[in-house]
Motif scaffolding. Structure first.
Motif, PDB file in Angstrom:
ATOM      1  N   GLU A 126     -36.325   5.041  -3.715  1.00 38.53           N
ATOM      2  CA  GLU A 126     -37.347   6.081  -3.828  1.00 38.53           C
ATOM      3  C   GLU A 126     -36.730   7.448  -4.132  1.00 38.53           C
ATOM      4  N   LEU A 127     -35.595   7.742  -3.479  1.00 37.74           N
ATOM      5  CA  LEU A 127     -34.983   9.068  -3.614  1.00 37.74           C
ATOM      6  C   LEU A 127     -33.916   9.137  -4.697  1.00 37.74           C
ATOM      7  N   LYS A 128     -33.544   7.989  -5.235  1.00 37.78           N
ATOM      8  CA  LYS A 128     -32.458   7.950  -6.213  1.00 37.78           C
ATOM      9  C   LYS A 128     -32.779   8.790  -7.441  1.00 37.78           C
ATOM     10  N   GLU A 129     -33.997   8.632  -7.942  1.00 39.87           N
ATOM     11  CA  GLU A 129     -34.397   9.377  -9.142  1.00 39.87           C
ATOM     12  C   GLU A 129     -34.650  10.841  -8.825  1.00 39.87           C
ATOM     13  N   LYS A 130     -35.219  11.106  -7.653  1.00 41.19           N
ATOM     14  CA  LYS A 130     -35.562  12.489  -7.311  1.00 41.19           C
ATOM     15  C   LYS A 130     -34.332  13.338  -7.036  1.00 41.19           C
ATOM     16  N   PHE A 131     -33.382  12.753  -6.297  1.00 39.75           N
ATOM     17  CA  PHE A 131     -32.214  13.515  -5.857  1.00 39.75           C
ATOM     18  C   PHE A 131     -30.933  12.728  -6.156  1.00 39.75           C
ATOM     19  N   PRO A 132     -30.433  12.792  -7.386  1.00 42.76           N
ATOM     20  CA  PRO A 132     -29.225  12.033  -7.773  1.00 42.76           C
ATOM     21  C   PRO A 132     -28.024  12.336  -6.883  1.00 42.76           C
ATOM     22  N   ARG A 133     -27.980  13.544  -6.350  1.00 44.57           N
ATOM     23  CA  ARG A 133     -26.833  13.919  -5.523  1.00 44.57           C
ATOM     24  C   ARG A 133     -26.720  13.017  -4.287  1.00 44.57           C
ATOM     25  N   LEU A 134     -27.833  12.512  -3.761  1.00 46.58           N
ATOM     26  CA  LEU A 134     -27.794  11.635  -2.594  1.00 46.58           C
ATOM     27  C   LEU A 134     -27.034  10.347  -2.881  1.00 46.58           C
ATOM     28  N   ALA A 135     -27.221   9.796  -4.080  1.00 42.42           N
ATOM     29  CA  ALA A 135     -26.489   8.584  -4.466  1.00 42.42           C
ATOM     30  C   ALA A 135     -25.000   8.879  -4.577  1.00 42.42           C
ATOM     31  N   GLU A 136     -24.679  10.059  -5.096  1.00 39.79           N
ATOM     32  CA  GLU A 136     -23.262  10.444  -5.215  1.00 39.79           C
ATOM     33  C   GLU A 136     -22.629  10.581  -3.825  1.00 39.79           C
ATOM     34  N   ILE A 137     -23.386  11.179  -2.893  1.00 40.21           N
ATOM     35  CA  ILE A 137     -22.877  11.348  -1.525  1.00 40.21           C
ATOM     36  C   ILE A 137     -22.601   9.986  -0.884  1.00 40.21           C
TER      37      ILE A 137
END
Length: 328
Positions: free
Chosen positions: A30-41
């Motif tokens: 759900e958040l991957k597209e909205k906040f790419p930085r979270l996936a990087e973290i």
């Protein structure tokens, strides 16, 4: 039956863990597209985890400093993730696994010991299979009717049956309400059909709903179970039900006096009651016997435990079951 319930419950916990993982993956997607930085973290934190493991296996002179440095980076990444979530209206633990039971993290076990939530599932299943679950929905404090008890005092009593029952009902309600804050045992006695079993069911329902482990058995069934467990040569594994007889939060023994009273039965009843008293585990016992009949029927060492460690409540009046039949 209990073995099949254990297997079924273990499978339920595995399904629950799978559901927890699936729910977490959906939240991440759900958040991957909205906040790419979270996936990087997340990738960076996994990399740091690997580096910390490697650090513990090499460079012993600088190991403490290196691990400290890596953990500081990990904390920084966690704080950055929390800030992103919080600033966008999400809980800071949104990307962490959610558990129904935080104690065992939905595994059903704490170390090698079954969690209390596992035990409660077993109890709930056993009640549903024995139809007691449906019975508790019918016989509880909300459905208890005081109008069946006469408000007229007879010559042998200091109070009316209704006044007497009002006092006992209040005791039972408070017993269940404050269950975690007292160490009381109740003994209900009197003629048949006066509400002793009904109030026992009502107590069981309320105490169960507080998340406590409650075991309800008639005296006859209790003795039969102990006898079968002890003398079944084909059963090499200890039955978990035996442990619950002694260690459940509340044991309710209904219809004391209806069991086939052998020396074995006398001994086992004493063992159960005495051991629970020593452990401080609470009990509610009901019987159709008078106190005199109780003392005549059972050995002194058993009756002394009851008379000395239980609060005694006498039920009297007309048989409620006959009144109900008359109103049909």
């Amino acid at each position: 039956m209990i073995k099949s319930l254990i297997t079924e419950t273990i499978e339920e916990y595995q399904q629950l863990q799978d559901e927890n993982q699936r729910a977490l993956r959906l939240r991440k997607e759900e958040l991957k597209e909205k906040f790419p930085r979270l996936a990087e973290i997340e990738i960076e934190m996994k990399t740091l985890g690997i580096q910390i493991v490697k650090a513990t296996q090499s460079n012993p002179k600088q190991i403490d400093a290196l691990i400290h440095q890596l953990r500081e980076k990990s904390i920084d990444l966690q704080m950055e993730r929390s800030e992103i979530l919080a600033s966008n209206g999400y809980p800071v633990d949104y990307l962490e696994l959610k558990y129904q039971c935080s104690k065992c993290q939905d595994t059903g076990y704490i170390g090698s010991k079954r969690c209390k939530c596992f035990e409660q599932r077993l109890i709930d299943k056993a009640y549903k299979q024995s139809n007691l679950h449906n019975l508790l929905e019918k016989e509880n404090f909300d459905t208890f009717r005081m109008d069946y008890y006469s408000d007229e005092r007879d010559n042998d009593s200091e109070t009316s049956p209704r006044k007497n029952m009002e006092g006992i009902l209040l005791v039972a309600i408070n017993y269940a309400k404050d269950f975690e804050n007292h160490n009381k045992n109740l003994f209900f006695y009197g003629s048949p059909g006066l509400g002793k079993t009904f109030l026992s069911h009502a107590i069981a329902k309320d105490v169960l709903e507080k998340g406590n482990i409650v075991l309800y058995q008639t005296a006859s069934d209790l003795i039969d179970f102990i006898r079968n467990n002890k003398f079944d040569q084909s059963n090499n594994d200890p039955d978990p039900m035996m442990e619950r007889i002694f260690y459940s939060d509340l044991l309710i023994i209904d219809d004391l006096g209806t069991e086939h009273l052998t020396e074995f039965a006398k001994m086992e009843l004493f063992n159960v009651i005495n051991k629970r008293l020593l452990k401080g585990n609470k009990m509610v016992i009901s019987t159709n016997l008078s106190l005199r009949e109780l003392q005549e029927k059972y050995p002194n060492r058993l009756t002394s435990r009851i008379l000395g460690h239980f609060q005694l409540y006498k039920f009297f009046g007309e048989d409620i079951r006959l009144k109900k039949l008359a109103n049909l």
